[in-house]
Design an enzyme around this catalytic site. Structure first.
Site, PDB file in Angstrom:
ATOM      1  N   GLU A   1    -125.253 -59.970 -22.014  1.00 39.78           N
ATOM      2  CA  GLU A   1    -124.226 -60.819 -21.430  1.00 39.78           C
ATOM      3  C   GLU A   1    -122.864 -60.191 -21.731  1.00 39.78           C
ATOM      4  O   GLU A   1    -122.522 -59.990 -22.897  1.00 39.78           O
ATOM      5  CB  GLU A   1    -124.334 -62.218 -22.057  1.00 39.78           C
ATOM      6  CG  GLU A   1    -123.608 -63.294 -21.328  1.00 39.78           C
ATOM      7  CD  GLU A   1    -124.383 -63.879 -20.117  1.00 39.78           C
ATOM      8  OE1 GLU A   1    -125.449 -63.345 -19.736  1.00 39.78           O
ATOM      9  OE2 GLU A   1    -123.879 -64.866 -19.560  1.00 39.78           O
TER      10      GLU A   1
ATOM     11  N   GLU B   1    -131.402 -68.634 -29.678  1.00 33.62           N
ATOM     12  CA  GLU B   1    -130.184 -67.817 -29.615  1.00 33.62           C
ATOM     13  C   GLU B   1    -129.056 -68.590 -28.961  1.00 33.62           C
ATOM     14  O   GLU B   1    -129.319 -69.444 -28.121  1.00 33.62           O
ATOM     15  CB  GLU B   1    -130.462 -66.576 -28.721  1.00 33.62           C
ATOM     16  CG  GLU B   1    -131.627 -65.758 -29.188  1.00 33.62           C
ATOM     17  CD  GLU B   1    -132.254 -64.911 -28.072  1.00 33.62           C
ATOM     18  OE1 GLU B   1    -131.652 -64.801 -26.983  1.00 33.62           O
ATOM     19  OE2 GLU B   1    -133.344 -64.380 -28.308  1.00 33.62           O
TER      20      GLU B   1
ATOM     21  N   GLU C   1    -106.207 -42.739 -37.917  1.00 34.13           N
ATOM     22  CA  GLU C   1    -107.072 -41.592 -38.148  1.00 34.13           C
ATOM     23  C   GLU C   1    -107.978 -41.390 -36.923  1.00 34.13           C
ATOM     24  O   GLU C   1    -108.169 -40.271 -36.446  1.00 34.13           O
ATOM     25  CB  GLU C   1    -107.908 -41.852 -39.414  1.00 34.13           C
ATOM     26  CG  GLU C   1    -108.844 -40.734 -39.814  1.00 34.13           C
ATOM     27  CD  GLU C   1    -108.140 -39.440 -40.219  1.00 34.13           C
ATOM     28  OE1 GLU C   1    -106.889 -39.450 -40.321  1.00 34.13           O
ATOM     29  OE2 GLU C   1    -108.831 -38.417 -40.397  1.00 34.13           O
ATOM     30  N   TYR C   2    -108.506 -42.494 -36.416  1.00 31.28           N
ATOM     31  CA  TYR C   2    -109.323 -42.418 -35.204  1.00 31.28           C
ATOM     32  C   TYR C   2    -108.487 -41.806 -34.076  1.00 31.28           C
ATOM     33  O   TYR C   2    -108.925 -40.880 -33.379  1.00 31.28           O
ATOM     34  CB  TYR C   2    -109.820 -43.810 -34.807  1.00 31.28           C
ATOM     35  CG  TYR C   2    -110.720 -43.789 -33.597  1.00 31.28           C
ATOM     36  CD1 TYR C   2    -112.097 -43.709 -33.731  1.00 31.28           C
ATOM     37  CD2 TYR C   2    -110.176 -43.807 -32.306  1.00 31.28           C
ATOM     38  CE1 TYR C   2    -112.926 -43.658 -32.621  1.00 31.28           C
ATOM     39  CE2 TYR C   2    -110.996 -43.745 -31.192  1.00 31.28           C
ATOM     40  CZ  TYR C   2    -112.369 -43.677 -31.352  1.00 31.28           C
ATOM     41  OH  TYR C   2    -113.179 -43.610 -30.247  1.00 31.28           O
TER      42      TYR C   2
ATOM     43  N   LYS D   1    -136.893 -69.346 -26.650  1.00 30.30           N
ATOM     44  CA  LYS D   1    -137.871 -68.453 -26.004  1.00 30.30           C
ATOM     45  C   LYS D   1    -139.127 -68.352 -26.862  1.00 30.30           C
ATOM     46  O   LYS D   1    -139.020 -68.264 -28.088  1.00 30.30           O
ATOM     47  CB  LYS D   1    -137.273 -67.038 -25.887  1.00 30.30           C
ATOM     48  CG  LYS D   1    -135.932 -66.965 -25.192  1.00 30.30           C
ATOM     49  CD  LYS D   1    -135.301 -65.579 -25.344  1.00 30.30           C
ATOM     50  CE  LYS D   1    -133.984 -65.533 -24.580  1.00 30.30           C
ATOM     51  NZ  LYS D   1    -133.252 -64.283 -24.762  1.00 30.30           N
TER      52      LYS D   1
ATOM     53  N   SER E   1    -133.445 -66.408 -13.990  1.00 31.88           N
ATOM     54  CA  SER E   1    -132.592 -67.507 -14.395  1.00 31.88           C
ATOM     55  C   SER E   1    -133.370 -68.353 -15.394  1.00 31.88           C
ATOM     56  O   SER E   1    -134.544 -68.086 -15.635  1.00 31.88           O
ATOM     57  CB  SER E   1    -132.295 -68.308 -13.138  1.00 31.88           C
ATOM     58  OG  SER E   1    -131.146 -69.034 -13.276  1.00 31.88           O
ATOM     59  N   LEU E   2    -132.746 -69.360 -15.980  1.00 30.48           N
ATOM     60  CA  LEU E   2    -133.451 -70.193 -16.948  1.00 30.48           C
ATOM     61  C   LEU E   2    -133.435 -71.646 -16.524  1.00 30.48           C
ATOM     62  O   LEU E   2    -132.466 -72.132 -15.958  1.00 30.48           O
ATOM     63  CB  LEU E   2    -132.778 -70.085 -18.326  1.00 30.48           C
ATOM     64  CG  LEU E   2    -132.876 -68.750 -19.062  1.00 30.48           C
ATOM     65  CD1 LEU E   2    -131.972 -68.755 -20.279  1.00 30.48           C
ATOM     66  CD2 LEU E   2    -134.314 -68.474 -19.461  1.00 30.48           C
TER      67      LEU E   2
ATOM     68  N   CYS F   1     -87.410 -76.749 -17.238  1.00 32.86           N
ATOM     69  CA  CYS F   1     -86.082 -76.726 -17.858  1.00 32.86           C
ATOM     70  C   CYS F   1     -85.232 -75.665 -17.175  1.00 32.86           C
ATOM     71  O   CYS F   1     -85.720 -74.606 -16.810  1.00 32.86           O
ATOM     72  CB  CYS F   1     -86.244 -76.398 -19.337  1.00 32.86           C
ATOM     73  SG  CYS F   1     -84.716 -75.861 -20.107  1.00 32.86           S
TER      74      CYS F   1
ATOM     75  N   LYS G   1    -126.349 -69.284 -26.216  1.00 38.94           N
ATOM     76  CA  LYS G   1    -126.262 -68.876 -24.809  1.00 38.94           C
ATOM     77  C   LYS G   1    -124.820 -68.471 -24.535  1.00 38.94           C
ATOM     78  O   LYS G   1    -123.933 -69.323 -24.432  1.00 38.94           O
ATOM     79  CB  LYS G   1    -126.697 -70.033 -23.917  1.00 38.94           C
ATOM     80  CG  LYS G   1    -126.755 -69.675 -22.462  1.00 38.94           C
ATOM     81  CD  LYS G   1    -127.557 -70.737 -21.694  1.00 38.94           C
ATOM     82  CE  LYS G   1    -127.678 -70.405 -20.229  1.00 38.94           C
ATOM     83  NZ  LYS G   1    -126.426 -70.513 -19.505  1.00 38.94           N
TER      84      LYS G   1
HETATM   85  P1  AMP Z   1    -128.331 -70.042 -15.962  1.00 40.50           P
HETATM   86  O1  AMP Z   1    -127.433 -69.031 -15.324  1.00 40.50           O
HETATM   87  O2  AMP Z   1    -127.675 -71.340 -16.268  1.00 40.50           O
HETATM   88  O3  AMP Z   1    -129.653 -70.145 -15.290  1.00 40.50           O
HETATM   89  O4  AMP Z   1    -128.657 -69.485 -17.418  1.00 40.50           O
HETATM   90  C1  AMP Z   1    -129.275 -68.263 -17.586  1.00 40.50           C
HETATM   91  C2  AMP Z   1    -128.245 -67.235 -17.969  1.00 40.50           C
HETATM   92  O5  AMP Z   1    -127.873 -67.371 -19.328  1.00 40.50           O
HETATM   93  C3  AMP Z   1    -128.816 -65.864 -17.894  1.00 40.50           C
HETATM   94  O6  AMP Z   1    -128.659 -65.354 -16.607  1.00 40.50           O
HETATM   95  C4  AMP Z   1    -128.003 -65.092 -18.881  1.00 40.50           C
HETATM   96  O7  AMP Z   1    -126.955 -64.484 -18.164  1.00 40.50           O
HETATM   97  C5  AMP Z   1    -127.360 -66.133 -19.770  1.00 40.50           C
HETATM   98  N1  AMP Z   1    -127.606 -65.939 -21.209  1.00 40.50           N
HETATM   99  C6  AMP Z   1    -126.637 -65.958 -22.147  1.00 40.50           C
HETATM  100  N2  AMP Z   1    -127.149 -65.768 -23.373  1.00 40.50           N
HETATM  101  C7  AMP Z   1    -128.467 -65.634 -23.230  1.00 40.50           C
HETATM  102  C8  AMP Z   1    -129.540 -65.426 -24.148  1.00 40.50           C
HETATM  103  N3  AMP Z   1    -129.338 -65.359 -25.455  1.00 40.50           N
HETATM  104  N4  AMP Z   1    -130.793 -65.327 -23.635  1.00 40.50           N
HETATM  105  C9  AMP Z   1    -130.996 -65.438 -22.301  1.00 40.50           C
HETATM  106  N5  AMP Z   1    -130.036 -65.634 -21.401  1.00 40.50           N
HETATM  107  C10 AMP Z   1    -128.769 -65.744 -21.846  1.00 40.50           C
END
Ligand code: AMP
Length: 658
Positions: free
Chosen positions: A168, A110, A33-34, A283, A80-81, A419, A112
């Protein structure tokens, strides 16, 4: 309804259905249908191209191939984290936060997502641009590729002057497996893992290629919202959900103990997510608190990423079994006593190949340490020699195929055993798909999906069976019908008249590509003559090396191959050739064609090179003899100039052919 109204209605309705399907995962109308309504919209747009709007679902996949990506400066940096690896480090993070803010702080936890970070910018509620993270301050503008992701809304309910979100992009595990299954059938190299696959797809210059990769996104942050204020992360995520974004699952919790429990829960359930995850992100929820905490030069101080360690555990190898993949490669697998690892029960591990087994001296009966890093197949790290029982023997892979009994041989270019059985059931799908492909027997309507059905319904067991297929049997297959069945039978019939060169290529002999097949056909003229040739005779032919010659002789000596050929001949497939190599003026030369040629299409030009003994290649390297540059040649021409490789115009190339 006038056509303008109908077009608007269709756009809105289809966009709504996409939202239900791709974001909420709750479709309400059937696919056909879509498709039907989408086709109607396409018709109207073809009649009234001036009425096409950017938010039309038909505009998701652009048809312009880009030359490169422009750079995009991020308004709000994509930070970055800081990583943490265990509960003690999480607790330490919690203490620092408590020291700054007081007890009972609220956190959001959350998964990752293991993909790549992008920013999406909306202006007045319309998707404006989107970019990769790059170094966090400047990324690449990949707007056209992001458009192909159906869960990214093209318009939003609210029309804020500017809104930027961060998410992401990933390839779901299901899509990743589908694509690799298909690539395996087509004999293409496999994608290594979903993250690399997603990154590679988003950097395709042709949006059509990116669209085929069916990427998806999880939005996890609000970067900027002009004209709006929020007090918590929670509120921003809720707002973004109301704006129809596909949001990251999250939990808001008080205190670090609850946070750690949630991190562990996500780890236990990581296989339930449709995407790969490599950790959990913690966070601080309150946005004013975040500002108070601030950032270091590299990371925000209000968040950490918990990285899940690859889990390791001992287990015992009960047996080693050998599987035959669709490309004929024999892959040994260790059967393990079941262990729980990273949330799943592991019962086997890949042993890769003979060299790997020998190097680690892995034997049946050994106790081994098994590791599962991320979502990859578990691996054996090492053998615990102190636990080796008496009487074990080194493991040697079988010298015949465990599925069909044909001889195996070691790949000339690697450690794999392969094989040689022409009818090996394990390789059937791939062999048949190759046989039918355009450059081989060119059987229209016989793509991988149809081949798979024919095999599954036991209608064919080898290529010769194709020639005794009956239209009424084919018509019973899914999505076939009498007319398409008839077309398929006609296409199969037509392939009987192909030149011998196409048949030789279609047999799928290792090392024998399209060009070698042509050379062989032109040299021997009949299949009988080729079958009678010795390895020495074959090596005397220009362009046939010793390895290729041996592969040909080995293949043709197999009883399975002889039987197949015998049946093809009986079915009336042509085994003679009129193929002619015009001359060998291009012997030893490699050409790369780039840009648009006016006089020839690509395929014809390549065939003309091959007919004169040359090779046509897709990429420029030091080995390239000439680059033929047509209209609007791009990066290949540039590379040729950098490497100092002679560039021919189309006229010069044509003159060389004369
Ligand atoms: P890293 O690259 O190891 O420093 O990790 C940070 C990256 O995790 C960020 O650049 C995001 O791309 C990714 N990421 C994935 N899921 C999350 C999320 N729920 N919150 C924040 N960052 C996330």
């Amino acid at each position: 309804m006038d056509y303008r109204e109908e077009m608007k209605y269709l756009r809105d309705y289809l966009n709504e259905q996409s939202y239900l399907y791709y974001v909420l995962d709750a479709p309400v109308i059937p696919d056909y249908e879509y498709d039907r309504l989408n086709r109607r919209l396409e018709e109207l747009e073809a009649e009234h191209p001036e009425e096409i709007t950017a938010d039309s679902p038909t505009q998701r996949v652009g048809d312009k191939v880009l030359e490169g990506f422009a750079s995009y400066a991020h308004d709000v940096p994509l930070e970055s984290l800081q990583d943490v690896f265990n509960a003690a480090e999480v607790a330490e993070f919690g203490e620092k936060i408590d020291a700054a803010l007081g007890a009972d702080v609220e956190y959001s936890v959350e998964p990752k997502v293991d993909g790549l970070s992008v920013a999406l910018e909306y202006r007045n509620g319309v998707f404006y641009r989107g970019a990769t993270r790059g170094d966090g301050r400047v990324g690449e503008d990949v707007t056209e590729n992001l458009r192909t992701i159906y869960s990214i809304p093209m318009t939003l309910p609210d029309q804020l002057p500017r809104l930027i979100v961060r998410g992401e992009v990933y390839m779901s595990r299901t899509v990743f497996e589908e694509i690799n299954t298909l690539r395996e059938l087509q004999g293409k190299p496999l994608l290594a893992n979903p993250r690399n696959a997603a990154a590679g797809s988003l950097r395709q210059l042709d949006p059509k290629l990116c669209a085929e990769r069916k990427l998806d996104i999880q939005i996890f942050n609000l970067q900027l919202a002009e004209g709006k204020t929020f007090t918590s992360h929670d509120d921003t995520l809720e707002y973004l959900a109301s704006q129809r974004f596909k949001m990251i699952p999250h939990k808001t919790l008080k205190g670090i103990a609850a946070v750690q429990a949630e991190i562990d829960r996500i780890n236990d359930e990581r296989m339930d997510y449709p995407f790969d995850i490599d950790g959990a992100v913690v966070k601080v929820n309150n946005l004013t608190d975040r500002e108070k905490l601030g950032s270091t030069a590299k990371f925000p101080k209000w968040a950490v990423a918990f990285k899940y360690p690859p889990e390791k555990k001992p287990s015992r190898i009960v047996d080693i079994v050998v599987q035959v993949g669709r490309t004929g490669v024999l892959t040994p697998k260790a059967v393990l006593e079941p262990v729980r690892l990273a949330g799943t029960t592991v019962t086997n591990a890949t042993l890769h190949n003979q060299d790997y087994i020998a190097e680690k001296d892995i034997r049946i009966g050994d106790t081994v340490i098994v590791q599962k890093a991320g979502e990859i197949i578990p691996e054996i790290l090492e053998v615990d020699f102190s636990k080796r029982p008496e009487g074990t023997v080194p493991y040697i892979l079988p010298q015949t195929c465990p599925v069909c009994g044909a001889a195996v041989f070691r790949d000339e270019d690697g450690a794999a055993l392969r094989c040689t059985g022409a009818e090996c059931p394990a390789q059937l799908l791939r062999n048949l798909t190759h046989f039918a492909s355009r450059d081989a027997m060119d059987i229209e309507h016989l793509g991988p999906a149809v081949v798979q059905q024919l095999v599954e319904n036991d209608l064919i067991r080898n290529a010769a069976d194709l020639y005794s297929l009956k239209a009424e049997d084919v018509a019973k297959l899914d999505r076939m019908g009498a007319k398409s069945a008839q077309n398929l039978i006609l296409a199969i019939e037509k392939s009987k008249n192909n030149d011998l060169s196409k048949l030789i290529y279609g047999l799928g002999i290792r090392q024998v590509g399209e060009k070698a097949a042509k050379v062989l056909a032109a040299h021997f003229r009949t299949l009988d003559a080729l079958m009678a040739a010795s390895a020495e005779e074959l090596t005397e032919i220009n362009d046939v090396g010793a390895i290729t010659a041996q592969c040909i002789v080995d293949f043709l000596a197999q009883p399975q191959s002889q039987d197949l050929i015998h049946r093809l001949v009986e079915a009336g497939v042509n085994t003679e050739s009129t193929a002619q190599l015009i001359d060998d003026r291009f012997a030893g030369m490699t050409f790369v064609l780039t840009g648009t040629l006016e006089r020839f299409d690509r395929k014809t030009a390549e065939a003309m090179i091959q007919d004169r003994g040359g090779k046509a290649s897709g990429s420029v390297s030091k080995k390239t003899t000439y680059v033929v540059a047509g209209e609007a040649a791009g990066s290949k021409l540039k590379k040729a100039q950098e490497l100092g490789i002679p560039v021919l115009s189309e006229d010069e190339f044509a003159a060389m052919l004369q």
